[in-house]
Write an enzyme that holds these catalytic residues in place. Structure first.
Site, PDB file in Angstrom:
ATOM      1  N   GLU A   1       1.042  -0.436  -5.184  1.00  0.00           N
ATOM      2  CA  GLU A   1       0.250   0.761  -5.460  1.00  0.00           C
ATOM      3  C   GLU A   1       1.196   1.949  -5.361  1.00  0.00           C
ATOM      4  OE1 GLU A   1      -3.218   3.546  -3.438  1.00  0.00           O
ATOM      5  OE2 GLU A   1      -2.203   1.991  -2.286  1.00  0.00           O
TER       6      GLU A   1
ATOM      7  N   ASP B   1       0.826  -1.199   0.000  1.00  0.00           N
ATOM      8  CA  ASP B   1       0.000   0.000   0.000  1.00  0.00           C
ATOM      9  C   ASP B   1       0.863   1.253   0.000  1.00  0.00           C
ATOM     10  OD1 ASP B   1      -2.694   1.331   0.494  1.00  0.00           O
ATOM     11  OD2 ASP B   1      -1.581   2.033   2.250  1.00  0.00           O
TER      12      ASP B   1
END
Length: 758
Positions: free
Chosen positions: A464, A411
């Site tokens: 990401e 993330d």
């Protein structure tokens, strides 16, 4: 010359330190100590009236005396050598207990473990640090070990010792920063923490950074866990290992606690219960994987797991570690892969986690200009500290090894890669070359991808990263970062921005629709409409579509259709497959009641049909990362807001022709160039009546004609519905006619050739 026995005498200064709770190596004074003329047995039991040592073999008892310092008991047994013993302790209230002395055991963590950990290369350090049920010298118990180099003293505390930090003080292992203690008799399920004394004399309690299980929030004590489980997914992994070519990957992103809630008043389903609910839905809908928003333990529900407090523990909200193992195993039994979000980018500042773990910055950098992420109010990991890097890499390997995960998604990698991420001028420190790149984080991510690929080559590492950092999915040997896939966030933003426009104005933003194909093969991409696009008051994806009720759904079908036809793997957040209209219903789950309305049920059926089509057609995935798998027919029809292109596979007969109309204008005779002469059949259209449209008019096969269009010699003429996506597949390819030669009967006879289209 015979070896001389060691000389031992009680150092009362050490005893005072022990009683004061400041001794960092109590094994030096407690336990059995052999001397030149016998043995000492020393024990510390605050509040005890009497302590006896019992020789295990003969049951002979020796009374320990406390005549100088309360709670400290000692006996010297002359003319004895070391023997195995246990202690009988009696308290003033008459309670008695039998204790195997924790201070009778030698160190367990050996110098090789310590050296590898301090060098940052002990990738199974989770097998050493934490709380591990084991057997030492034939005695069952739990080995505790924790890294706390700045601490003056560390103790294990829990219900088993009245949370008294003076009772089970740990041994400091020199030159390591590690404290350890084996406590006999403890069993799985016991809660514990570490009581830490700082150099200034302050004490506080912390949960175990390597804990495998914790209490349910708001309580946050660590729990001794049993990680045994009999896996049944061997055939699943054998099948995965045998796969050589690109396979379809269509991911359903899920927050486990919000997918479905029990109707019996409980807060959550268990891992075992939700496994069946989720697997049935995902398999029926045609998804290939689930991606779980972080299931690592976290205190704050509103963080959805992205502020992790216990990195080695699946959250207790849904059960025990073995229950999560069952969840993954069950998914695999249904052929569904499991990906987990993983957050090595930050951790919360609260006392229940890693923040200032031993009283000083440890997992975070010393300088707050490096340690704090002001955007989220969290700490950043110190990627340059070897033990911290070791903590994170071994954590990734732990989840893949112990829980059989198919992939991890990192993330917010941008917050790791940039030293100035979310920071104002003057509140960050450049790297040694004056740049804003976090060189330690870059090195960490490369090492992570190399080690994970080496040990688990079939495990996906997904990232990401919103800034556009280049070469994230290139091999590290070629200058990249070594990830397997990257979320294509620019594609997502451009497409949502384009689709939000009134169709009348889309022609002016046509490049937002087509520009993604200019770099579609720069990285191995996942096309995503994730939770980021629908939370925080943004509304659902259908809410972001223009027009009235029916037009919104037509636009959404077109959006999802284009996503599935575009090169790249796919991801959709839960609820968006049936047009969830807000984050959750009053019960805190996605609003399944929406399926009582036809439009939402029809959209779900459309997404289901689209998912299954995606898996059935090799052209939609087989050459996903190969430019030869895509070819534009026409990307320049901006005035009509129509695009057409071809997706290809290894075989020509698998080729698909896709035509998308992004305006509410129908075309009864729309001419499209085709890559080869032949007969084309529409196999799918977002405007079918069963999907809420008016019904496609291309009901019959269409034979191409020798009529130039889109710089092609051949073309077909189709009916193009408003706001629609249509897919055509070649039924047959026309071949050049062969010239038949007949035996000449006379010189006047000429050959007759039948001409056909190429």
């Amino acid at each position: 010359m015979a070896n001389r026995k060691p000389v031992f005498a009680i150092n009362w200064t050490e005893v005072d330190s022990l009683v004061a709770g400041s001794h960092d190596n109590p094994h030096h004074i407690l336990g059995m100590h052999e001397t030149s003329d016998g043995v000492y047995i020393n024990a510390y039991f605050p509040g005890a009236e009497s302590v006896k040592a019992v020789k295990k073999t003969s049951k002979e008892k020796y009374e320990l005396v406390s005549d100088r310092v309360a709670g400290f008991f000692s006996v010297k047994i002359l003319d004895e050598t070391s023997f195995v013993y246990y202690l009988e302790v009696e308290y003033a209230d008459g309670k008695k207990k039998t204790v195997i002395d924790p201070y009778a055991f030698e160190p367990v963590i050996d110098p090789i473990d310590i050296s590898k950990f301090n060098e940052g290369t002990h990738y199974e350090i989770y097998e050493k640090l934490g709380a591990h049920p084991c057997m030492l010298d034939g005695v069952k118990g739990v080995l505790f070990a924790v890294w706390a180099p700045h601490a003056a003293r560390v103790s294990v505390v829990g219900d088993f010792n009245g949370w008294n930090g003076k009772v089970h003080a740990m041994r400091r292992i020199e030159y390591s920063g590690i404290f350890e203690l084996f406590i006999p008799g403890l069993e799985c399920g016991e809660i514990y923490k570490y009581e830490i004394m700082t150099k200034a004399g302050n004490t506080f309690m912390k949960p175990d950074p390597y804990a495998n299980y914790t209490e349910l929030r708001p309580a946050n004590a660590s729990k001794i866990a049993d990680l045994s489980y009999e896996w049944k997914d061997t055939s699943y992994f054998e099948k995965m290992a045998a796969l050589k070519n690109e396979m379809p990957m269509n991911i359903y992103e899920v927050h486990l606690g919000s997918f479905k809630r029990p109707a019996d008043g409980r807060e959550f389903f268990s891992y075992r219960e939700i496994a069946k609910e989720l697997a049935d839905y995902v398999a029926d809908m045609g998804y290939t994987h689930v991606e779980l928003m972080p299931i690592m333990e976290h205190e704050n529900d509103s963080s959805w797991g992205y502020q992790t407090t216990a990195f080695y523990a699946p959250t207790a909200r849904y059960g025990e570690p073995a229950d999560f193992m069952y969840f993954v195993d069950y998914m695999h039994s249904k052929g569904i892969g499991v990906i987990c979000d993983w957050v090595p980018s930050q951790f919360p500042m609260n006392e229940g986690g890693l923040a200032r773990f031993d009283g000083e910055p440890l997992y975070e950098p010393q300088d707050n200009r490096r340690s704090e992420n002001p955007r989220w109010g969290t700490y950043i990991f110190d990627y340059g500290r070897k033990e911290v890097k070791n903590f994170l890499i071994s954590n990734a390997l732990y989840w893949v090894s112990k829980y059989h995960l198919d992939g991890l998604r990192i993330d917010s990698a941008a917050s790791m890669l940039y030293l100035d991420y979310g920071k104002s001028y003057g509140n960050w420190i450049p790297n040694q070359y004056g740049g804003n790149e976090n060189l330690d984080a870059i090195a960490f991510l490369k090492e992570l991808s190399n080690i994970l690929n080496e040990r688990f080559p079939k495990c996906m590492l997904i990232v990401e990263e919103e800034s556009g950092w280049p070469m994230l999915t290139e091999k590290t040997s070629e200058g990249g970062m070594g990830f397997d896939y990257r979320w294509n966030m620019s594609w997502m933003r451009n497409l949502l921005s384009y689709m939000a426009l009134d169709p009348l104005y889309r022609k002016y933003e046509h490049k937002k629709l087509t520009s993604s194909l200019s770099n579609a093969y720069d990285e191995n991409y996942i096309l995503e409409f994730s939770h980021n696009e629908v939370v925080g008051g943004k509304g659902s994806i259908v809410d972001q579509m223009p027009g009235g009720y029916e037009e919104k759904f037509s636009n959404l079908r077109l959006l999802y259709g284009y996503m599935m036809m575009h090169p790249g793997k796919k991801l959709l957040f839960m609820g968006q497959d049936f047009a969830q209209c807000k984050e959750f219903n009053e019960a805190g789950e996605i609003d399944w009641d929406l399926l009582d309305f036809d439009a939402h049920t029809i959209l779900r059926d459309y997404v289901k049909a689209l998912n299954h089509l995606y898996k059935q057609e090799p052209a939609l995935y087989e050459l996903d990362n190969n430019p030869e798998g895509f070819e534009w027919i026409n990307e320049n029809a901006a005035n009509e807001s129509v695009i057409s292109f071809v997706r290809k596979a290894g075989r020509q007969e698998d080729m698909l022709l896709i035509v998308c109309n992004f305006t509410p204008v129908s075309h009864s005779k729309y001419k499209v160039g085709v890559p080869a002469a032949g007969s084309y059949k529409e196999i799918f259209c977002s405007d079918y009546k069963q999907f809420g449209g008016d019904g496609s008019k291309n009901v019959k096969s269409i034979v191409s004609k020798r009529s130039a269009c889109d710089n092609r010699k051949n073309s077909i003429t189709i009916s193009l519905a408003p706001l629609s996506m249509s897919i055509f597949k070649m039924e047959s390819v026309e071949k050049k006619a062969t010239v038949k030669k007949a035996a000449p009967k006379s010189a006047a006879k000429t050959k007759r050739v039948t001409k056909t289209e190429e």
